[in-house]
Design an enzyme around this catalytic site. Structure first.
Site, PDB file in Angstrom:
ATOM      1  N   CYS B  80      27.548  29.807 -34.534  1.00 41.23           N
ATOM      2  CA  CYS B  80      28.507  30.195 -35.509  1.00 41.23           C
ATOM      3  C   CYS B  80      27.872  29.993 -37.119  1.00 41.23           C
ATOM      4  CB  CYS B  80      29.805  29.602 -35.300  1.00 41.23           C
ATOM      5  SG  CYS B  80      31.130  30.412 -36.468  1.00 41.23           S
ATOM      6  N   HIS B 189      30.895  31.462 -30.010  1.00 39.22           N
ATOM      7  CA  HIS B 189      30.834  30.020 -29.588  1.00 39.22           C
ATOM      8  C   HIS B 189      30.438  29.927 -28.202  1.00 39.22           C
ATOM      9  CE1 HIS B 189      32.277  27.914 -33.311  1.00 39.22           C
ATOM     10  NE2 HIS B 189      32.820  29.108 -33.476  1.00 39.22           N
ATOM     11  N   GLU B 191      30.271  27.419 -26.277  1.00 32.95           N
ATOM     12  CA  GLU B 191      30.910  25.913 -25.861  1.00 32.95           C
ATOM     13  C   GLU B 191      32.496  26.565 -25.346  1.00 32.95           C
ATOM     14  OE1 GLU B 191      30.255  26.567 -28.905  1.00 32.95           O
ATOM     15  OE2 GLU B 191      31.386  25.445 -30.248  1.00 32.95           O
TER      16      GLU B 191
END
Lengths: 262, 212
Positions: B80, B189, B191
């Site tokens: 990001c 993202h 994660e």
């Protein structure tokens, strides 16, 4: 067309997930950690975690519990309940939240929204509106889990909060929540009409058709609790049904054969 | 094998650390240049504005550190804002210098052209540009994975060879992954992107292992 997000909401009281029915009655549903993991495994696109009593008693939410709930899930989590300071937001983020939902404190002190957005970015700040229909057909924003009047028109309040820098709006209908009779469509359309930011609709989902209806009114994401908690319909079934109606949803990619040779 | 997550004051780093822990890797969250210099793999995370991100790196004296790691082609993953900072210039709240690890700029998603709401918040498909293969990369084994995005700005790499993944939103195709050697940057993202995102993290760990 973009993907519509399907978001189970966990209402938390103490160490339990509970289900409020129009804010009056409460039923214990289960263990937050188990439910969160189940929804993650079943393909939820995000999770919403709301402590429903923290604000009322001016307490902080239980960050240790939040940490354990988010420890093994890898989707965005929005956390609300008793968020009153920038410090609270930081604590929530450090406990596994990606965004915070703010209702009571934003109504009390609207500049809190701008302060929070400046510090953490708009993408992190979700305005939580609990709206209740008034005799004249308008909607009023309530606080403290739908118990207290704010005196503010919910639709006007959404406009103001967008100007102040919120990144998303979670709109819950106090009247419909727990009834499973469908979302409050006039409420959602009144806000969707002007909102340039994503809108999450909550309150009243009873079946997949209810979800399709509110998406048609302009919701960008759908939140529901009872129908998922009681296994009446699974997230996968909701997604399948929406997809058959021509609504795009994320399909969890089952084919992951990663063995790169570097 | 050691992996560090650079802490320069922005974002929720715990979730990233948790994703590495899922594969048994203890990634160290640090703002110290000496820890970053000796790591085998580096993650540059972050949310927030371009200017605030560069200010955070500068305040900790990490700009040259990150540039030096990139110069050696050590495995690096920007996420990001962290990925945006790898480019040369950002156009958010004025024009700001980036790390210039990969040549290019970061520009606002044009509301006039995109037929959806901005910011883009939600899941979207990532696919390789025509003629680009994901084999032998950290995207190996992923077929048009859907990943979680939350952004108003996009990468515009100067050279086509650095465009490693694309995404379409509101009728506009944009570059969602940049790559130069062992250096990757994703607008989404990983994660937060469920199993597909975790697969990417696992592949990054394998990449770090292969060169350490």
């Amino acid at each position: 067309m973009k993907n519509i997000r399907i978001i189970p909401t966990l209402h938390i009281k103490g160490h339990n997930v509970v289900k409020p029915i129009q804010t009056e009655a409460l039923r214990v549903v289960g263990n937050p950690k188990e439910l969160a993991l189940r929804y993650y495994e079943e393909g939820a696109d995000e999770l919403i975690y709301l402590d429903i009593v923290a604000s009322l008693y001016r307490r902080n939410l239980d960050f240790e519990l939040l940490k354990s709930v988010t420890s093994n899930i890898f989707i965005p989590v929005t956390v609300g309940g008793g968020i009153r300071t920038l410090h609270d937001i930081n604590d929530a983020l450090r406990s596994g939240a990606d965004k915070v939902a703010i209702n009571t404190e934003a109504l009390r002190r609207p500049e809190f929204i701008s302060e929070a957005a400046r510090e953490f970015g708009s993408q992190c700040i979700v305005l939580y509106i609990e709206a209740k229909k008034q005799p004249d057909g308008s909607f009023e924003a309530y606080t403290d889990g739908g118990r207290e009047h704010s005196g503010r028109d919910a639709v006007e309040w959404a406009k103001r909060a967008i100007d102040l820098g919120v990144g998303e709006i979670l709109v819950s209908s106090v009247d419909q929540d727990g009834t499973r009779k469908g979302y409050d469509l006039p409420l959602i359309s009144a806000i969707a009409r002007f909102a340039p930011i994503p809108l999450i609709a909550h309150g009243g989902a009873g079946n997949a058709s209810h979800l399709a209806e509110v998406i048609e009114k302009g919701a960008d994401a759908i939140s529901a609790s009872s129908i998922f908690h009681y296994n009446e319909i699974s997230i996968a079934e909701v997604k399948k049904s929406l997809s058959e109606k021509g609504i795009n949803v994320r399909a969890e990619n089952s084919k992951l054969s990663n063995s790169p040779n570097f | 094998m050691s992996i560090v997550i650079i802490d320069y004051g922005v974002g929720n780093l715990q979730s990233l650390q948790k994703a590495f822990a899922h594969f048994g890797v203890e990634a160290l969250i640090t703002e110290r240049a000496e820890e970053i210099k000796k790591a085998d793999g580096v993650v540059l995370p972050g949310v927030g504005s371009f200017e605030a991100g560069m200010r955070g790196l500068k305040a900790r004296g990490l700009i040259e550190t990150v540039q030096a790691v990139a110069e050696e082609n050590r495995p690096m993953l920007g996420i990001c804002l962290g990925a945006q900072l790898m480019l040369s210039k950002g156009h958010e709240f004025g024009i700001h210098e980036g790390l210039s690890v990969i040549e290019g700029e970061v520009v606002k998603f044009e509301a006039e052209q995109v037929k959806e709401k901005i910011p883009e918040v939600g899941w979207n498909k990532v696919y390789p540009p025509e003629g680009v293969s994901w084999e032998k990369s950290i995207f190996a084994g992923l077929e048009s994975p859907e990943m979680y995005f939350t952004h108003s700005y996009i990468f515009v790499p100067k050279e086509f060879e650095h465009v490693f993944g694309n995404t379409s939103y509101g009728g506009v195709e944009f570059c969602s992954v940049i790559r130069k050697g062992n250096i990757y940057g994703t607008q989404f993202h990983p994660e937060k992107s469920g199993k597909a995102g975790l697969a990417l993290i696992e592949n990054f760990i394998k990449l770090v292992q292969s060169v350490s």
